[in-house]
Design a protein around this motif. Sequence first.
Motif, mmCIF file in Angstrom:
data_model
loop_
_atom_site.group_PDB
_atom_site.id
_atom_site.type_symbol
_atom_site.label_atom_id
_atom_site.label_comp_id
_atom_site.label_asym_id
_atom_site.label_seq_id
_atom_site.Cartn_x
_atom_site.Cartn_y
_atom_site.Cartn_z
ATOM 1 N N SER A 239 14.494 -9.286 13.278
ATOM 2 C CA SER A 239 15.466 -8.658 12.403
ATOM 3 C C SER A 239 14.633 -8.035 11.206
ATOM 4 C CB SER A 239 16.400 -9.380 12.112
ATOM 5 O OG SER A 239 16.221 -10.483 11.231
ATOM 6 N N MET A 240 13.618 -8.600 10.720
ATOM 7 C CA MET A 240 12.801 -8.191 9.622
ATOM 8 C C MET A 240 12.306 -6.733 10.063
ATOM 9 S SD MET A 240 12.130 -8.760 6.537
ATOM 10 C CE MET A 240 12.312 -10.411 6.051
ATOM 11 N N ILE A 241 11.742 -6.692 11.411
ATOM 12 C CA ILE A 241 11.100 -5.363 11.815
ATOM 13 C C ILE A 241 12.304 -4.479 12.035
ATOM 14 C CG2 ILE A 241 9.939 -4.461 13.945
ATOM 15 C CD1 ILE A 241 8.674 -7.096 14.279
ATOM 16 N N GLU A 242 13.523 -4.796 12.548
ATOM 17 C CA GLU A 242 14.323 -3.858 12.637
ATOM 18 C C GLU A 242 14.730 -3.175 11.268
ATOM 19 O OE1 GLU A 242 17.259 -5.962 14.971
ATOM 20 O OE2 GLU A 242 15.945 -5.910 16.798
ATOM 21 N N GLU A 243 14.826 -3.937 10.244
ATOM 22 C CA GLU A 243 15.193 -3.519 9.071
ATOM 23 C C GLU A 243 14.305 -2.417 8.349
ATOM 24 O OE1 GLU A 243 15.383 -6.187 5.633
ATOM 25 O OE2 GLU A 243 16.984 -7.496 6.778
ATOM 26 N N GLY A 244 12.869 -2.368 8.823
ATOM 27 C CA GLY A 244 12.003 -1.475 8.318
ATOM 28 C C GLY A 244 11.278 -1.681 6.893
ATOM 29 N N ASP A 245 10.925 -0.525 6.310
ATOM 30 C CA ASP A 245 10.352 -0.691 5.331
ATOM 31 C C ASP A 245 9.175 -1.716 4.841
ATOM 32 O OD1 ASP A 245 11.864 0.902 3.795
ATOM 33 O OD2 ASP A 245 13.363 -0.438 2.988
ATOM 34 N N LEU A 246 8.332 -1.585 6.186
ATOM 35 C CA LEU A 246 7.314 -2.572 6.369
ATOM 36 C C LEU A 246 5.850 -1.784 6.086
ATOM 37 C CD1 LEU A 246 8.359 -4.208 9.427
ATOM 38 C CD2 LEU A 246 8.390 -5.255 7.162
ATOM 39 N N GLU A 247 5.904 -0.377 5.562
ATOM 40 C CA GLU A 247 4.498 0.118 5.489
ATOM 41 C C GLU A 247 3.566 -0.376 4.523
ATOM 42 O OE1 GLU A 247 7.518 1.537 4.975
ATOM 43 O OE2 GLU A 247 7.795 2.512 7.176
ATOM 44 N N LEU A 248 4.329 -1.002 3.491
ATOM 45 C CA LEU A 248 3.459 -1.305 2.234
ATOM 46 C C LEU A 248 2.589 -2.480 2.577
ATOM 47 C CD1 LEU A 248 3.640 -0.594 -0.807
ATOM 48 C CD2 LEU A 248 5.251 -2.351 -1.050
ATOM 49 N N PHE A 249 3.006 -3.344 3.886
ATOM 50 C CA PHE A 249 2.285 -4.447 4.100
ATOM 51 C C PHE A 249 1.406 -4.310 5.527
ATOM 52 C CE2 PHE A 249 6.508 -5.454 2.504
ATOM 53 C CZ PHE A 249 6.002 -5.900 1.408
ATOM 54 N N GLU A 250 1.359 -2.778 5.816
ATOM 55 C CA GLU A 250 0.786 -2.790 7.425
ATOM 56 C C GLU A 250 -0.830 -2.929 7.126
ATOM 57 O OE1 GLU A 250 2.160 1.014 8.769
ATOM 58 O OE2 GLU A 250 3.968 0.075 9.673
ATOM 59 N N ASP A 251 -1.380 -2.906 6.010
ATOM 60 C CA ASP A 251 -2.995 -3.193 5.941
ATOM 61 C C ASP A 251 -3.304 -4.519 5.892
ATOM 62 O OD1 ASP A 251 -1.642 -3.326 3.470
ATOM 63 O OD2 ASP A 251 -3.229 -2.797 2.242
ATOM 64 N N VAL A 252 -2.305 -5.449 5.799
ATOM 65 C CA VAL A 252 -2.649 -6.920 5.560
ATOM 66 C C VAL A 252 -3.232 -7.453 6.982
ATOM 67 C CG1 VAL A 252 -1.651 -9.292 5.404
ATOM 68 C CG2 VAL A 252 -0.793 -7.359 4.097
ATOM 69 N N LEU A 253 -2.833 -7.094 8.177
ATOM 70 C CA LEU A 253 -3.264 -7.509 9.412
ATOM 71 C C LEU A 253 -4.848 -6.648 9.567
ATOM 72 C CD1 LEU A 253 -2.839 -9.087 11.808
ATOM 73 C CD2 LEU A 253 -1.798 -7.075 12.779
ATOM 74 N N GLU A 254 -4.642 -5.570 9.316
ATOM 75 C CA GLU A 254 -6.096 -4.867 9.325
ATOM 76 C C GLU A 254 -7.262 -5.453 8.724
ATOM 77 O OE1 GLU A 254 -7.711 -0.298 8.667
ATOM 78 O OE2 GLU A 254 -5.509 -0.781 8.926
ATOM 79 N N ASN A 255 -6.924 -5.950 7.279
ATOM 80 C CA ASN A 255 -7.909 -6.841 6.546
ATOM 81 C C ASN A 255 -8.099 -7.836 6.837
ATOM 82 O OD1 ASN A 255 -8.801 -7.795 4.188
ATOM 83 N ND2 ASN A 255 -7.374 -6.734 2.850
#
Length: 603
Positions: free
Chosen positions: A392-408
């Motif tokens: 449901s968190m993914i469905e809510e969206g607004d996740l762009e800000l955190f997308e670099d965490v996994l890459e890091n």
Amino acid sequence: MSQLLRFDELSLSEEVQQAVTEMGFETASPIQSEAIPFILEGRDVIGQAQTGTGKTAAFGIPMIEKVVAFDKFVQGLILCPTRELAMQVTEEIKKLSKFKKGVWVTTVFGGDSIERQIKSLKAGANIVVGTPGRVIDLIERRALKLEQVKMVVLDEADEMLDMGFREDIESILQETPEERQTIFFSATMSKPIMALTSRYQVEPKLVKVVKNEITNVNIEQLYFDVKGRAKMEVMTRLIDFYGLKLMLVFCNQKKKVDEVVEELQLRGYAAEGLHGDLRQQQRTNVMAKFRSGVVNILVATDVAARGLDVDNVDAVFNFDIPLDEEYYVHRIGRTGRAGKSGRAFTFVVGSERNRLREIMNYTKVKIDKGVIPTFTDVVGVKKGMFIERVKSMIEEGDLELFEDVLENLHHGGFSTEQVVSALVKMNMGVVKNEFADENLSGEFERGGRNDRFGGRDSRGGDRGGERGGRFERRGSDSRDSRGGDRGGRFERSGGDREARAPREDRGERAPRVDKAGKPYRKDPNMVRMFVNIGHSEKISPANIVGAFAGESGIPGNVLGQIDIFDKYSFVDVPKEYATTVLNRMEGAAIKGKKVNVEIAKPA
Ligand code: AMP
């Protein structure tokens, strides 16, 4: 609910009042409210009550009140069918008489050194709790004199008659003065009981608790057969497994309420307690927190929960099986309200199954046996909930800000699986398996503190055989092969009694038993350790497990049998951890007291 009396309405002495307060009793139980006034008045009483209703205090309190302190002759005699019950009754009477100086209680039963018992009688016991066969032995040896007895109690009289003690009981009663007060407690009122009362009681007052009929709908009622020390683990598993939101947990004593609240809070649950010691303002605060959801588990005694009016309680836990059937009804009536469904979970330890049967008879509802969720089940449910929340968190969206965490983290050399697992663990908290799944259920446990009704239990028939006969027996069957080849832990009667010397006299050591009489069985994979701390420091098995595991870094659930005595305890430690435990426990403290741990001397 039947008219319940507060202990301060019972005209008790300050000393006894202080003891019941310390024991955490809030009000007198129904059988106590009914019986104590009559017994105090000096009436002969027949109490129809089972174990678990507070019957011991119902006769114990007035007996303590009537004993003339410091008079060193037997004034009160309590006969019990088994040594387990005798020990249990003694323990309760000791607690109740803690503040009345000059009340000396001693226990006498078969299978234990008669010399030691004679010594304690000579020291001046004024209350004697015993099993009939041994009482007769001691009378015959002139070690037990009953000429000055003022009150005789037959506890579980029906059980004693079933076990063939009728003759012994009659001989004992004939040794006591005619003007004595005679009290019978019995779960059933059979003809033989009535015959005995008409011979030995004078205008007895029959007390039993009258109940109203009730029904419950919308409530799924389950019971769980648990080991006493596993109750907390089972409860938290059920809370997690069913995803319960708002709960009421009932305990029989105030201090238990405090303990349960503390333990729940330690485990990270939002719990608060409600009991009679709280001032009105505190109570209002707790209730406000519960209603608003800040606190979602309310732990209470029956009395404190009176008048509690909360909707949406999705489960009621009977952490302690209630003292009275009607309490059960009141407790579980707090859930399943306003057409909603609810759950009622009752924990049953050992022979409390008899209480459960009483409750079922009374409510006319079958309470099914529940299955304790396994550790894997609970983790599975938690993972499922986590997955749903992530979705449901993914469905809510607004996740762009955190997308670099996994890459890091990938750059740091971690796989996606590792990252997700760490996040799950962070989110779910440290999930600990406090007990192995097979260590939670009391189903196969025999001979625990409450397990004293072997004879009535459907499995009781083979119990003597399996366990070497924890029951005192009388009559021809006392010579049966089971008793015979197990080293005579049955109390023998008749000629046999004379013929057999106590075990110690035959150069054998008595089996080591814990306080409840449960034999200690040596486990070849374990090393028995001695710790110089016990009940007098108010320690619990959890304290010991906590200290041993915490200090030594070993998993708590590998420890074996723990037996706590007044001044010391024994703990079974797996051989492979023995040296670590001995080293690490050096200078360690349990409940703030520095302790000494060493390998126990063999029994
Ligand atoms: P009994 O029926 O005597 O075996 O008592 C069952 C348990 O209830 C024992 O652990 C007692 O200490 C406890 N108990 C007895 N009276 C009360 C009371 N008035 N309130 C709470 N607990 C009680």
